[in-house]
Design a protein around this motif. Structure first.
Motif, PDB file in Angstrom:
ATOM      1  N   GLY A  61       0.808  -1.211   0.000  1.00  0.00           N
ATOM      2  CA  GLY A  61       0.000   0.000   0.000  1.00  0.00           C
ATOM      3  C   GLY A  61       0.842   1.261   0.000  1.00  0.00           C
ATOM      4  O   GLY A  61       2.062   1.233   0.187  1.00  0.00           O
ATOM      5  N   LYS A  62       0.153   2.375  -0.189  1.00  0.00           N
ATOM      6  CA  LYS A  62       0.797   3.688  -0.165  1.00  0.00           C
ATOM      7  C   LYS A  62       0.035   4.564   0.814  1.00  0.00           C
ATOM      8  O   LYS A  62      -1.183   4.689   0.736  1.00  0.00           O
ATOM      9  N   VAL A  63       0.763   5.166   1.758  1.00  0.00           N
ATOM     10  CA  VAL A  63       0.131   6.025   2.762  1.00  0.00           C
ATOM     11  C   VAL A  63      -0.359   7.290   2.071  1.00  0.00           C
ATOM     12  O   VAL A  63       0.430   8.072   1.548  1.00  0.00           O
ATOM     13  N   SER A  64      -1.677   7.489   2.076  1.00  0.00           N
ATOM     14  CA  SER A  64      -2.228   8.669   1.400  1.00  0.00           C
ATOM     15  C   SER A  64      -2.471   9.820   2.358  1.00  0.00           C
ATOM     16  O   SER A  64      -2.454  10.983   1.968  1.00  0.00           O
ATOM     17  N   ARG A  65      -2.686   9.500   3.656  1.00  0.00           N
ATOM     18  CA  ARG A  65      -2.943  10.562   4.620  1.00  0.00           C
ATOM     19  C   ARG A  65      -2.703  10.052   6.029  1.00  0.00           C
ATOM     20  O   ARG A  65      -3.086   8.928   6.362  1.00  0.00           O
ATOM     21  N   VAL A  66      -2.056  10.877   6.856  1.00  0.00           N
ATOM     22  CA  VAL A  66      -1.838  10.542   8.264  1.00  0.00           C
ATOM     23  C   VAL A  66      -2.665  11.514   9.102  1.00  0.00           C
ATOM     24  O   VAL A  66      -2.614  12.737   8.890  1.00  0.00           O
ATOM     25  N   LEU A  67      -3.432  10.978  10.059  1.00  0.00           N
ATOM     26  CA  LEU A  67      -4.302  11.789  10.908  1.00  0.00           C
ATOM     27  C   LEU A  67      -3.864  11.657  12.360  1.00  0.00           C
ATOM     28  O   LEU A  67      -4.323  10.763  13.083  1.00  0.00           O
ATOM     29  N   ILE A 104      -4.628   4.305   3.898  1.00  0.00           N
ATOM     30  CA  ILE A 104      -3.681   3.631   3.008  1.00  0.00           C
ATOM     31  C   ILE A 104      -4.392   3.287   1.710  1.00  0.00           C
ATOM     32  O   ILE A 104      -5.460   2.672   1.725  1.00  0.00           O
ATOM     33  N   ASP A 105      -3.789   3.659   0.595  1.00  0.00           N
ATOM     34  CA  ASP A 105      -4.355   3.317  -0.715  1.00  0.00           C
ATOM     35  C   ASP A 105      -3.809   1.960  -1.137  1.00  0.00           C
ATOM     36  O   ASP A 105      -2.599   1.787  -1.317  1.00  0.00           O
ATOM     37  N   ILE A 106      -4.706   0.982  -1.263  1.00  0.00           N
ATOM     38  CA  ILE A 106      -4.283  -0.354  -1.696  1.00  0.00           C
ATOM     39  C   ILE A 106      -4.933  -0.734  -3.030  1.00  0.00           C
ATOM     40  O   ILE A 106      -4.977  -1.903  -3.402  1.00  0.00           O
ATOM     41  N   ALA A 157      -8.121   2.364   2.581  1.00  0.00           N
ATOM     42  CA  ALA A 157      -8.219   1.498   3.756  1.00  0.00           C
ATOM     43  C   ALA A 157      -7.716   2.239   4.988  1.00  0.00           C
ATOM     44  O   ALA A 157      -7.057   3.274   4.894  1.00  0.00           O
ATOM     45  N   PHE A 158      -8.022   1.675   6.172  1.00  0.00           N
ATOM     46  CA  PHE A 158      -7.819   2.368   7.444  1.00  0.00           C
ATOM     47  C   PHE A 158      -6.801   1.608   8.283  1.00  0.00           C
ATOM     48  O   PHE A 158      -6.916   0.389   8.468  1.00  0.00           O
ATOM     49  N   LEU A 159      -5.792   2.322   8.790  1.00  0.00           N
ATOM     50  CA  LEU A 159      -4.761   1.727   9.646  1.00  0.00           C
ATOM     51  C   LEU A 159      -4.706   2.503  10.948  1.00  0.00           C
ATOM     52  O   LEU A 159      -4.399   3.696  10.960  1.00  0.00           O
ATOM     53  N   HIS A 160      -5.012   1.839  12.062  1.00  0.00           N
ATOM     54  CA  HIS A 160      -4.956   2.493  13.373  1.00  0.00           C
ATOM     55  C   HIS A 160      -3.604   2.219  14.015  1.00  0.00           C
ATOM     56  O   HIS A 160      -2.956   1.202  13.729  1.00  0.00           O
ATOM     57  N   GLY A 187     -14.013   1.815   4.889  1.00  0.00           N
ATOM     58  CA  GLY A 187     -13.028   1.081   4.108  1.00  0.00           C
ATOM     59  C   GLY A 187     -12.497  -0.109   4.893  1.00  0.00           C
ATOM     60  O   GLY A 187     -12.821  -0.313   6.067  1.00  0.00           O
ATOM     61  N   ALA A 188     -11.673  -0.905   4.230  1.00  0.00           N
ATOM     62  CA  ALA A 188     -11.076  -2.076   4.881  1.00  0.00           C
ATOM     63  C   ALA A 188     -10.170  -1.633   6.032  1.00  0.00           C
ATOM     64  O   ALA A 188      -9.580  -0.559   5.993  1.00  0.00           O
ATOM     65  N   ARG A 189     -10.069  -2.465   7.056  1.00  0.00           N
ATOM     66  CA  ARG A 189      -9.135  -2.185   8.150  1.00  0.00           C
ATOM     67  C   ARG A 189      -7.876  -3.014   7.945  1.00  0.00           C
ATOM     68  O   ARG A 189      -7.948  -4.193   7.564  1.00  0.00           O
ATOM     69  N   LEU A 190      -6.730  -2.396   8.228  1.00  0.00           N
ATOM     70  CA  LEU A 190      -5.440  -3.013   7.914  1.00  0.00           C
ATOM     71  C   LEU A 190      -4.599  -3.216   9.165  1.00  0.00           C
ATOM     72  O   LEU A 190      -4.840  -2.618  10.212  1.00  0.00           O
ATOM     73  N   SER A 191      -3.586  -4.058   9.014  1.00  0.00           N
ATOM     74  CA  SER A 191      -2.561  -4.230  10.030  1.00  0.00           C
ATOM     75  C   SER A 191      -1.220  -4.373   9.324  1.00  0.00           C
ATOM     76  O   SER A 191      -1.157  -4.906   8.201  1.00  0.00           O
TER      77      SER A 191
END
Length: 495
Positions: free
Chosen positions: A44-50, A58-60, A66-69, A118-122
């Motif tokens: 994936g590619k990190v599209s935005r950090v909050l 993350i753009d996959i 998709a969402f990464l916590h 969106g999908a949740r990621l790890s």
């Protein structure tokens, strides 16, 4: 507990039903164009950090990012190559110090896109095999919690010897799955080799493919039947496609030889799901009301935030006194609710409203039965006791869409509200709208275009009110029925 697995296959859809003692317990559906993503590994590619949410998008390569916590980001520890989650008591490194916009990141889907989310990621990668789960970024060797405590240490020692260390070409962490409890060293070694080979292919793909590429795809539903659903209680696995039967048998002979003997090609003239009226059960599982054998019933309401399940006695009057009637209804409901959770694949927060019980021993017996039935679930569940209001609060892990969300869509008439304004209410809305329009415009005539039921009411019971409004504004009002319109829809045309 005897269990049969029925597989109905077509080019567009695979349906799997798990049947115990003639009753459907689980239903799994995978559509060719809507295959689940859980287990897939992407670059994936990190599209935005909050930082405020301690999350990143993350753009996959999917329609929605998709969402990464931060809790799902592995941190690299000093002096070690392998990333690890922060240990309990240690401060969590902020996400903005771990990932940055534009960064390429290997991620795994841990929850499918649901609704508008969106999908949740790890960033922890785990690869599931027949007997083991491989954690390539870790060195931990563990054993499933479902295996008796007395056997865990011996199994862990066996697995540790087989895994080896990095100097001998080993490395990586492994968790022994429940169905690997009685496996031989040779079977475990085969699974270890298969998983390490799969990881090597995934790493190689991450170096060759561009970002937003799929690096590893989890097994399809047919293959997951052998890996995840087949157990010691499974009697038969019947599939109605000869082509997929041979494909599944070949897969089983290579990876799950113990399950191959249970595979059968169903050749009957009746559709395979008709054997246990499974389609009828699916239709019932999409409804709000679930009838119990005793005469009681459940009401199931699924919302965005939570699901509520209400128990009612209905027509059950079989017990000698009222307390026993309530107790027996609740006991039966405890079994039915656990089955409905599996069948409908309900997840998230679930509130169960059993019928109020006066006696504490009745409450405890119902709670014990409910906990016992939930223990049969393959999905992680957690239930509390009775609250002060007599409710049982529980959670069930949600990894994919529920049966209703998968098979249904919001009603085009009510837009998902579940109810419509009455025809009379719509008539009064129209009268008020005409009055508003008459104060702003001066047309020759007002024409009301509405559903046949609304027009019929205007011509009959509401004709006097319509005529009175026409006299008040000094303009004629005509009616036109439009069968294509829903009950709440209408147009007021100025002529």
């Amino acid at each position: 507990m005897q269990q049969d697995i029925l597989i109905n296959w077509s080019p567009q859809e695979t349906r799997v039903a798990v049947v115990e003692h003639g009753a459907v317990q689980e239903l799994h559906i995978e559509r060719t164009l809507e295959r689940g993503l859980v287990g897939n590994v992407y670059l994936g590619k990190v599209s935005r950090v909050l930082p405020g949410m301690q999350s990143a998008f993350i753009d996959i390569g999917l329609e929605r990012a998709a969402f990464l916590h931060v809790a799902d980001v592995w941190q690299r520890q000093d002096g070690g190559e392998a990333p690890m989650f922060a240990r309990k008591g240690e401060p969590q490194v902020p996400i903005e110090k771990q990932v940055f916009e534009g960064q390429s990141l290997m991620v795994q889907v841990i929850k499918d896109p649901i609704g508008t989310k969106g999908a949740r990621l790890s960033t922890q990668i785990s690869l599931a095999g027949r007997l083991l789960v491989f954690l390539p970024q870790d060195d931990h060797v563990g054993v499933s919690q479902k295996i008796p405590v007395a056997e865990r240490e011996a199994l862990r020692a066996r697995l540790q010897d087989l895994v080896g260390d990095k100097s001998t070409g080993g490395g990586g962490g492994f968790i022994l799955r429940t169905n690997g409890e009685d496996s031989s060293d040779a079977e475990l070694a085969e699974d270890i080799a298969y998983l390490r080979k799969t990881w090597a292919r995934t790493k190689e793909a991450s170096l060759k493919l561009p970002v937003m590429s799929l690096l590893h795809q989890d097994l399809d539903l047919l293959q997951r039947v052998l890996r995840d659903l087949v157990g010691e209680h499974t009697q038969t696995i019947r599939i109605d496609s000869v082509e997929q039967f041979h494909r599944l048998r070949a897969f089983g002979q290579e990876f799950m030889p113990a399950a191959v003997g249970k595979l059968q090609h169903y050749k009957g003239e009746r559709p395979i799901f008709d054997l246990y009226s499974i389609d009828e059960e699916v239709t019932k599982a999409l409804g709000r009301r679930v009838d119990l054998k005793s005469g009681g019933y459940l009401i199931v309401d699924q919302t965005e935030a939570l699901t509520t399940m209400d128990v009612n006695t209905g027509g059950f009057v079989g017990a000698r006194n009222f307390d026993d009637t309530i107790f027996k209804t609740n006991l039966e409901a405890a079994q039915a609710i656990a089955r409905q959770l599996r069948l409908r694949n309900l997840g998230g927060i679930i509130i169960v409203d059993f019928i109020d019980m006066v006696r504490d021993d009745h409450q405890q017996a119902v709670l014990t039965e409910f906990t016992k039935q939930l223990a049969r679930d393959r999905v992680k569940t957690m239930a509390g006791g009775f609250s002060q209001l007599g409710l049982v609060e529980m959670t069930r892990k949600r990894t994919r869409e529920s049966l209703a969300h998968m098979l249904c869509e919001p009603c085009s008439a009510c837009k998902g509200a579940g109810q419509l304004k009455t025809a009379r209410s719509v008539c009064y809305d129209i009268l008020r709208e005409i009055l508003r329009e008459a104060r702003q415009f001066n047309p020759r005539e007002f024409r009301v275009v509405a559903s046949p039921r609304v027009v019929e009411l205007f011509l009959d019971e509401e004709s006097q009110h319509l005529a009175g409004l026409s006299d008040f504004i000094g303009k004629p009002i005509s009616l036109q029925a439009e069968s294509a319109m829903g009950q709440e829809q209408y147009d007021i045309v100025l002529l």
